[in-house]
Design a protein around this motif. Sequence first.
Motif, PDB file in Angstrom:
ATOM      1  N   SER A   1       6.811  28.278  59.759  1.00 46.12           N
ATOM      2  CA  SER A   1       7.132  29.468  58.974  1.00 46.12           C
ATOM      3  C   SER A   1       8.053  30.405  59.750  1.00 46.12           C
ATOM      4  O   SER A   1       8.774  31.198  59.156  1.00 46.12           O
ATOM      5  CB  SER A   1       5.865  30.191  58.554  1.00 46.12           C
ATOM      6  OG  SER A   1       5.150  30.613  59.705  1.00 46.12           O
ATOM      7  N   ALA A   2       8.068  30.306  61.072  1.00 40.54           N
ATOM      8  CA  ALA A   2       8.948  31.156  61.875  1.00 40.54           C
ATOM      9  C   ALA A   2      10.416  30.819  61.631  1.00 40.54           C
ATOM     10  O   ALA A   2      11.254  31.711  61.515  1.00 40.54           O
ATOM     11  CB  ALA A   2       8.616  31.002  63.355  1.00 40.54           C
ATOM     12  N   GLN A   3      10.733  29.510  61.537  1.00 39.86           N
ATOM     13  CA  GLN A   3      12.119  29.122  61.285  1.00 39.86           C
ATOM     14  C   GLN A   3      12.536  29.490  59.856  1.00 39.86           C
ATOM     15  O   GLN A   3      13.662  29.900  59.619  1.00 39.86           O
ATOM     16  CB  GLN A   3      12.336  27.625  61.511  1.00 39.86           C
ATOM     17  CG  GLN A   3      12.489  27.269  62.971  1.00 39.86           C
ATOM     18  CD  GLN A   3      11.211  26.716  63.572  1.00 39.86           C
ATOM     19  OE1 GLN A   3      10.189  26.636  62.916  1.00 39.86           O
ATOM     20  NE2 GLN A   3      11.276  26.348  64.833  1.00 39.86           N
ATOM     21  N   VAL A   4      11.629  29.322  58.910  1.00 39.21           N
ATOM     22  CA  VAL A   4      11.919  29.707  57.527  1.00 39.21           C
ATOM     23  C   VAL A   4      12.141  31.212  57.457  1.00 39.21           C
ATOM     24  O   VAL A   4      13.066  31.695  56.805  1.00 39.21           O
ATOM     25  CB  VAL A   4      10.786  29.258  56.581  1.00 39.21           C
ATOM     26  CG1 VAL A   4      10.991  29.810  55.188  1.00 39.21           C
ATOM     27  CG2 VAL A   4      10.692  27.735  56.555  1.00 39.21           C
ATOM     28  N   SER A   5      11.321  31.958  58.162  1.00 38.18           N
ATOM     29  CA  SER A   5      11.467  33.404  58.211  1.00 38.18           C
ATOM     30  C   SER A   5      12.784  33.797  58.876  1.00 38.18           C
ATOM     31  O   SER A   5      13.441  34.746  58.451  1.00 38.18           O
ATOM     32  CB  SER A   5      10.294  34.013  58.970  1.00 38.18           C
ATOM     33  OG  SER A   5      10.485  35.375  59.173  1.00 38.18           O
TER      34      SER A   5
ATOM     35  N   THR B   1      15.556  33.470  56.343  1.00 31.28           N
ATOM     36  CA  THR B   1      15.525  34.577  55.387  1.00 31.28           C
ATOM     37  C   THR B   1      16.052  35.854  56.025  1.00 31.28           C
ATOM     38  O   THR B   1      16.841  36.581  55.425  1.00 31.28           O
ATOM     39  CB  THR B   1      14.092  34.807  54.882  1.00 31.28           C
ATOM     40  OG1 THR B   1      13.605  33.594  54.319  1.00 31.28           O
ATOM     41  CG2 THR B   1      14.038  35.900  53.836  1.00 31.28           C
ATOM     42  N   GLN B   2      15.638  36.120  57.262  1.00 33.63           N
ATOM     43  CA  GLN B   2      16.090  37.334  57.942  1.00 33.63           C
ATOM     44  C   GLN B   2      17.591  37.316  58.185  1.00 33.63           C
ATOM     45  O   GLN B   2      18.268  38.336  58.022  1.00 33.63           O
ATOM     46  CB  GLN B   2      15.347  37.502  59.267  1.00 33.63           C
ATOM     47  CG  GLN B   2      13.911  37.908  59.104  1.00 33.63           C
ATOM     48  CD  GLN B   2      13.165  37.932  60.433  1.00 33.63           C
ATOM     49  OE1 GLN B   2      13.708  37.558  61.462  1.00 33.63           O
ATOM     50  NE2 GLN B   2      11.920  38.373  60.392  1.00 33.63           N
TER      51      GLN B   2
ATOM     52  N   THR C   1      14.654  34.084  49.079  1.00 28.21           N
ATOM     53  CA  THR C   1      13.590  33.153  49.437  1.00 28.21           C
ATOM     54  C   THR C   1      14.176  31.945  50.146  1.00 28.21           C
ATOM     55  O   THR C   1      15.267  31.480  49.801  1.00 28.21           O
ATOM     56  CB  THR C   1      12.819  32.671  48.185  1.00 28.21           C
ATOM     57  OG1 THR C   1      13.743  32.095  47.259  1.00 28.21           O
ATOM     58  CG2 THR C   1      12.083  33.800  47.524  1.00 28.21           C
TER      59      THR C   1
ATOM     60  N   ARG D   1      13.212  27.947  51.658  1.00 33.18           N
ATOM     61  CA  ARG D   1      12.285  26.836  51.455  1.00 33.18           C
ATOM     62  C   ARG D   1      12.900  25.558  51.996  1.00 33.18           C
ATOM     63  O   ARG D   1      14.098  25.499  52.251  1.00 33.18           O
ATOM     64  CB  ARG D   1      11.970  26.678  49.971  1.00 33.18           C
ATOM     65  CG  ARG D   1      13.194  26.404  49.116  1.00 33.18           C
ATOM     66  CD  ARG D   1      12.899  26.465  47.631  1.00 33.18           C
ATOM     67  NE  ARG D   1      14.107  26.596  46.847  1.00 33.18           N
ATOM     68  CZ  ARG D   1      14.938  25.612  46.555  1.00 33.18           C
ATOM     69  NH1 ARG D   1      14.696  24.396  46.994  1.00 33.18           N
ATOM     70  NH2 ARG D   1      16.012  25.826  45.827  1.00 33.18           N
TER      71      ARG D   1
END
Length: 147
Positions: free
Chosen positions: A65-69, A72-73, A92, A94
């Motif tokens: 989830s850190a890489q996905v976040s 997004t950032q 979003t 994914r």
Amino acid sequence: MTWCRARLRSDAGAASVEFALVAPLLLLIAVAVLQLTLALHVRSVMVQAASEGARLMALAGADSSAQVSAGTQRTEQILATSIAGTAVRTTTARVDRSGPVPVAAVDITADLPLIGLLGPTPMTVTGRAVLESADELGAGFRSGVVG
């Protein structure tokens, strides 16, 4: 009476009337071109920001989830510095595994800035990048041979 006939046959003042008839049409065309330019610029910035966020996710592996976040950032950071940032509704990120190769995808939904009765209209763009992590690739792609 002859003065009245001469006055009616004269072209004096015709340019003002013609300008009053043509000016609104020219103004409408100019505003339409400006509107189209703004809409295309906002869409272009959104596509570039979504693609950049997806590339960051793909390089990071997108396995947590850190890489996905992070994807997004990065997308939101690019949008915040542009004119498109004020129109963004949602961003979003994914991992899309529906195709033969998993890809990192970033979706941006924004209000397309339109003037008049047409706006604002929601628009969604998606940026995709193939995942670079070997453990995310399918079995046929791991060895470098597809088959």
